[in-house]
Design a protein around this motif. Structure first.
Motif, PDB file in Angstrom:
ATOM      1  N   THR A 160       0.812  -1.234   0.000  1.00  0.00           N
ATOM      2  CA  THR A 160       0.000   0.000   0.000  1.00  0.00           C
ATOM      3  C   THR A 160       0.839   1.276   0.000  1.00  0.00           C
ATOM      4  N   ARG A 196     -16.729  -4.352   2.428  1.00  0.00           N
ATOM      5  CA  ARG A 196     -15.733  -3.426   1.885  1.00  0.00           C
ATOM      6  C   ARG A 196     -14.577  -4.170   1.224  1.00  0.00           C
ATOM      7  N   ILE A 254     -13.595  -3.595  -2.665  1.00  0.00           N
ATOM      8  CA  ILE A 254     -12.252  -3.287  -3.163  1.00  0.00           C
ATOM      9  C   ILE A 254     -11.871  -4.267  -4.271  1.00  0.00           C
ATOM     10  N   ARG A 284     -11.375  -1.233  -7.104  1.00  0.00           N
ATOM     11  CA  ARG A 284     -10.622  -0.550  -6.052  1.00  0.00           C
ATOM     12  C   ARG A 284     -10.764   0.962  -6.127  1.00  0.00           C
ATOM     13  N   GLU A 285     -10.692   1.494  -7.328  1.00  0.00           N
ATOM     14  CA  GLU A 285     -10.772   2.950  -7.469  1.00  0.00           C
ATOM     15  C   GLU A 285     -12.150   3.476  -7.102  1.00  0.00           C
ATOM     16  N   ARG A 324     -12.323   3.534  -3.430  1.00  0.00           N
ATOM     17  CA  ARG A 324     -11.573   4.660  -2.877  1.00  0.00           C
ATOM     18  C   ARG A 324     -12.360   5.961  -3.030  1.00  0.00           C
ATOM     19  N   ARG A 350     -11.437   3.564   3.304  1.00  0.00           N
ATOM     20  CA  ARG A 350     -10.007   3.622   3.601  1.00  0.00           C
ATOM     21  C   ARG A 350      -9.345   2.367   3.034  1.00  0.00           C
ATOM     22  N   VAL A 351      -9.143   2.393   1.733  1.00  0.00           N
ATOM     23  CA  VAL A 351      -8.722   1.201   1.003  1.00  0.00           C
ATOM     24  C   VAL A 351      -7.396   0.656   1.520  1.00  0.00           C
ATOM     25  N   ASP A 352      -6.407   1.498   1.697  1.00  0.00           N
ATOM     26  CA  ASP A 352      -5.091   1.032   2.130  1.00  0.00           C
ATOM     27  C   ASP A 352      -5.139   0.407   3.519  1.00  0.00           C
TER      28      ASP A 352
END
Length: 333
Positions: free
Chosen positions: A126, A200, A204, A208-209, A212, A217-219
């Motif tokens: 990440t 979630r 993702i 993923r985009e 986001r 809070r993808v990372d």
């Protein structure tokens, strides 16, 4: 005059559709049943209580990391370092026991090491932007090297009843690995189907985009999943060291293939966005049934690895065929 179409639209699904849906939810149930029938005919030892217990225990052990890997693959990623994590966590736990620490403290240390490996994987992926394949493959090599260095290339032999209970103990007559696998499976099912975190993770994996941009809070979620995989790898390492009563830098070679295979053949797509907990459990049982059957038939160990590899190729081929199938064909299923 307009009632006919709505009636067709709400018509109860026929037996063929219901059967197709049932097979889709548990795609391995039929081949597993057929395999059991074949092995029952091929050898009279397959259906013995002791043998079936061995199959279920072995399946429970591989299901634990498989269930964690299910989240990772549903996220559209995977962790190749889990086999090396098995080696390092077992080596740390056994070295601590041999050094005079209590088995409980040593096992906690092993789990923390597994979580640390997962955390590093998550941060490299990440924060540094390294692709999961490259990052976890590099960690596979690094962690294996650390494990060999930590043990000096030697086996660390221990004799600990507490550690042994992890693999050989029973709770109300049920083998401990099965108890642990059931607990992890229930937790995984709840996370995937009843929590925002599970939704979630799949979001993702789907896009993923988009996840986001929607504010997720993808990372942080990705890093958390890698930590979970590391913890599961740590548990796997403790179970293997418990069975063998030793730690070694050579343990866990190729185990990452098993963890990924049980997930993929269980129906979780490598493209992400979908997780099948039941499928992963059936995948673990299928793999261990195949191994057990080959052992009963005195098949050389090399062919066992070949069979697992072929099973993975078949599963990937089926996924590719489904992905490339025309929409009309999918609607007819």
């Amino acid at each position: 005059m307009t009632t006919a179409a709505p009636e067709r639209g709400i018509r109860t699904a026929g037996p063929r559709v219901r059967l197709s849906r049932a097979v889709e939810r548990a795609p391995l149930a039929v081949p597993l049943l057929l395999l059991a029938v074949v092995l029952t005919v091929a050898t009279d030892r397959f259906l013995s209580v002791d043998n079936l217990t061995n199959v279920i225990v072995a399946a429970g052990i591989v299901a634990i990391p498989g269930l964690a890997m299910t989240l990772c693959i549903a996220m559209g990623e995977f962790d190749l370092s889990v086999g090396s994590t098995v080696s390092l966590t077992g080596a740390v736990a056994c070295t601590w026991i041999a050094g005079g620490h209590s088995a409980g403290v040593a096992m906690v240390a092993g789990l923390l090491v597994g979580a640390a490996v997962g955390l590093i994987n998550g941060l490299v992926v990440t924060k540094l932007g390294v692709t999961p394949f490259i990052a976890t493959m590099a960690m596979l090599v690094i962690v294996r090297g650390v494990s060999l260095a930590y043990t000096g290339g030697r086996d660390v032999i221990v004799s600990s009843s507490t550690l042994k209970f992890l693999a050989a103990g029973r709770v109300f007559g049920i083998p401990m690995p099965v108890v642990l696998a059931v607990a992890v499976a229930l937790a995984a099912w709840w996370v995937v189907n009843r929590t925002r975190f599970g939704r979630r993770v799949c979001a993702i994996g789907s896009n993923r985009e988009a996840a986001r941009m929607s504010g997720l809070r993808v990372d942080r979620i990705r890093t958390t999943v890698y930590i979970i995989v590391g913890l599961a790898g740590g548990m796997w390492g403790l179970l293997i060291s418990s069975q063998l009563q030793k730690g070694s830098g050579q343990l866990g070679l190729g185990f990452e293939l098993d963890a990924i295979t049980v997930v993929v053949i269980g129906g979780t797509s490598l493209l992400g966005g979908r997780a099948s907990v039941v499928g992963t459990l059936l995948g673990a049982v299928l793999i261990e049934t195949i191994r057990n059957g080959l052992n009963l038939l005195n098949t050389p160990p090399a062919y066992q690895r070949i069979s697992i590899g072929l099973l993975l190729v078949i599963a990937l081929t089926i996924h590719a065929m489904r992905r490339n199938a025309p929409a009309e064909a999918l609607d007819d299923v």
